[in-house]
Design an enzyme around this catalytic site. Sequence first.
Site, mmCIF file in Angstrom:
data_model
loop_
_atom_site.group_PDB
_atom_site.id
_atom_site.type_symbol
_atom_site.label_atom_id
_atom_site.label_comp_id
_atom_site.label_asym_id
_atom_site.label_seq_id
_atom_site.Cartn_x
_atom_site.Cartn_y
_atom_site.Cartn_z
ATOM 1 N N ASP A 20 0.832 -1.229 0.000
ATOM 2 C CA ASP A 20 0.000 0.000 0.000
ATOM 3 C C ASP A 20 0.857 1.266 0.000
ATOM 4 O O ASP A 20 0.599 2.194 -0.750
ATOM 5 C CB ASP A 20 -1.062 0.002 1.116
ATOM 6 N N GLY A 106 -3.607 -5.524 19.043
ATOM 7 C CA GLY A 106 -2.190 -5.730 18.757
ATOM 8 C C GLY A 106 -1.896 -7.032 18.020
ATOM 9 O O GLY A 106 -0.748 -7.461 17.943
ATOM 10 N N SER A 112 -6.842 -0.852 15.639
ATOM 11 C CA SER A 112 -6.685 0.614 15.696
ATOM 12 C C SER A 112 -7.514 1.294 14.618
ATOM 13 O O SER A 112 -8.211 2.270 14.902
ATOM 14 C CB SER A 112 -5.240 1.046 15.480
ATOM 15 N N ASP A 156 -5.704 -0.408 5.791
ATOM 16 C CA ASP A 156 -6.544 -0.804 6.920
ATOM 17 C C ASP A 156 -7.811 0.045 7.003
ATOM 18 O O ASP A 156 -8.913 -0.466 7.176
ATOM 19 C CB ASP A 156 -5.766 -0.694 8.239
HETATM 20 C C1 GLA Z 1 0.047 -2.494 8.471
HETATM 21 C C2 GLA Z 1 -0.239 -1.099 7.915
HETATM 22 C C3 GLA Z 1 -0.829 -1.197 6.507
HETATM 23 C C4 GLA Z 1 0.021 -2.080 5.596
HETATM 24 C C5 GLA Z 1 0.344 -3.399 6.291
HETATM 25 C C6 GLA Z 1 1.316 -4.246 5.503
HETATM 26 O O1 GLA Z 1 -1.147 -3.181 8.667
HETATM 27 O O2 GLA Z 1 -1.132 -0.422 8.759
HETATM 28 O O3 GLA Z 1 -0.993 0.098 5.962
HETATM 29 O O4 GLA Z 1 1.183 -1.414 5.208
HETATM 30 O O5 GLA Z 1 0.888 -3.212 7.579
HETATM 31 O O6 GLA Z 1 0.724 -4.690 4.336
#
Ligand code: GLA
Length: 371
Positions: A20, A106, A112, A156
């Site tokens: 991302d 976590g 989050s 996310d």
């Molecule tokens: C975490 C970050 C996301 C993404 C993932 C790895 O979840 O919050 O934005 O980068 O790691 O794919």
Amino acid sequence: MRKVKATAPGRVNLIGEHTDYNQGWVMPAAIERNVVILGSAGEGRQVTVTAREYKQTVAFSLDRLAPPEGKAAWIDYIKGVCWALAQAGYELTGANLVVQSTIPIGAGLSSSAALELAAAAALVTLAGVEIPLPVLARICQKAENEFVGVKCGIMDQYAVALGRAGQALLLDCRSLDYRYIPLKLGDYCLLIVDSRVERRLSASAYNRRREECEAAVKKLNHILGRPLQSLRDATLEEVKEARPYLPPRLYRRSRYVIEENMRVLESAAALEKGDLATFGYYMGRSHAGLRDLYEVSCPELDLIVETASGTPGVLGARMTGAGFGGCAVVLLEKDMVEEVTVEIKEAFARNGWLEPYFYRTAAAEGLKVDI
Ligand code: GLA
């Protein structure tokens, strides 16, 4: 009195890890575990939040919002959302919020982002403001990046805001265009396995990966003699040609990102045809890349993936989320859940590791607001 209930799910990323923030593609789905916030209008400019899990109540003023000085606490995610909404020009009003969650904290299932989106939705609804979901997702990412101080990408928040039951979300993290990919699982299901390895050093290691990708783009610009915006703009052939001039670590990172982008698009195409076996194959390749090239797995996640992959009825398995602990996701026959669970538990016991947690899930609905 004005009241609201905001429900925000966690997410599991099906494929497209660490792509991302490289302007690539991701394909997450929302899961059947939620943060639920019950809100009612409050006094003046005060926001009072009770977190059932922590048995804590915290109050703050919308007029005095400053990023945390030390380690961020759960309340900072909500303060951050208030701050980012104000920065975006939205006026909030005082509120009383009660937070409950069934998303393990976590574990890498985006508790989050779910907290941010549920809080944002509750607060804007109480203030009588309407914000399109993609905009709300970006405001929540800004809260996490600039207020909480975690440099996460956009995956996310988009997955939590826009998830749909029975579908995965294919998101282009450059244009932010997205479309839904049917997850017709039939006799198969998704099993999330929580390694229970605390993602302790994950923030610094995550930021280091981001920096390495930026450094790789700079080097490739120079080597290829054309301006790339991100690793998405290089082809696999180009990176292979550039290999002798790239530091080995940057070669591994670049190669992983480019291959993972290809795997996401191939997986989406396979799922659209209902071809679960091909998708499972790419899950396995994705894990191998995360383990060997991107180097964000850990022995526990590798063991989950290896054990699951060696059990009949399993089509694919991979670590999911940022890595360094957290969860793996397994695509398997419904009838084999019990057997796979036992195999993984036994493999962990042989190593003297804590017994993992198992969550079965389908792709669930994204953020929901009830008035
Ligand atoms: C975490 C970050 C996301 C993404 C993932 C790895 O979840 O919050 O934005 O980068 O790691 O794919």
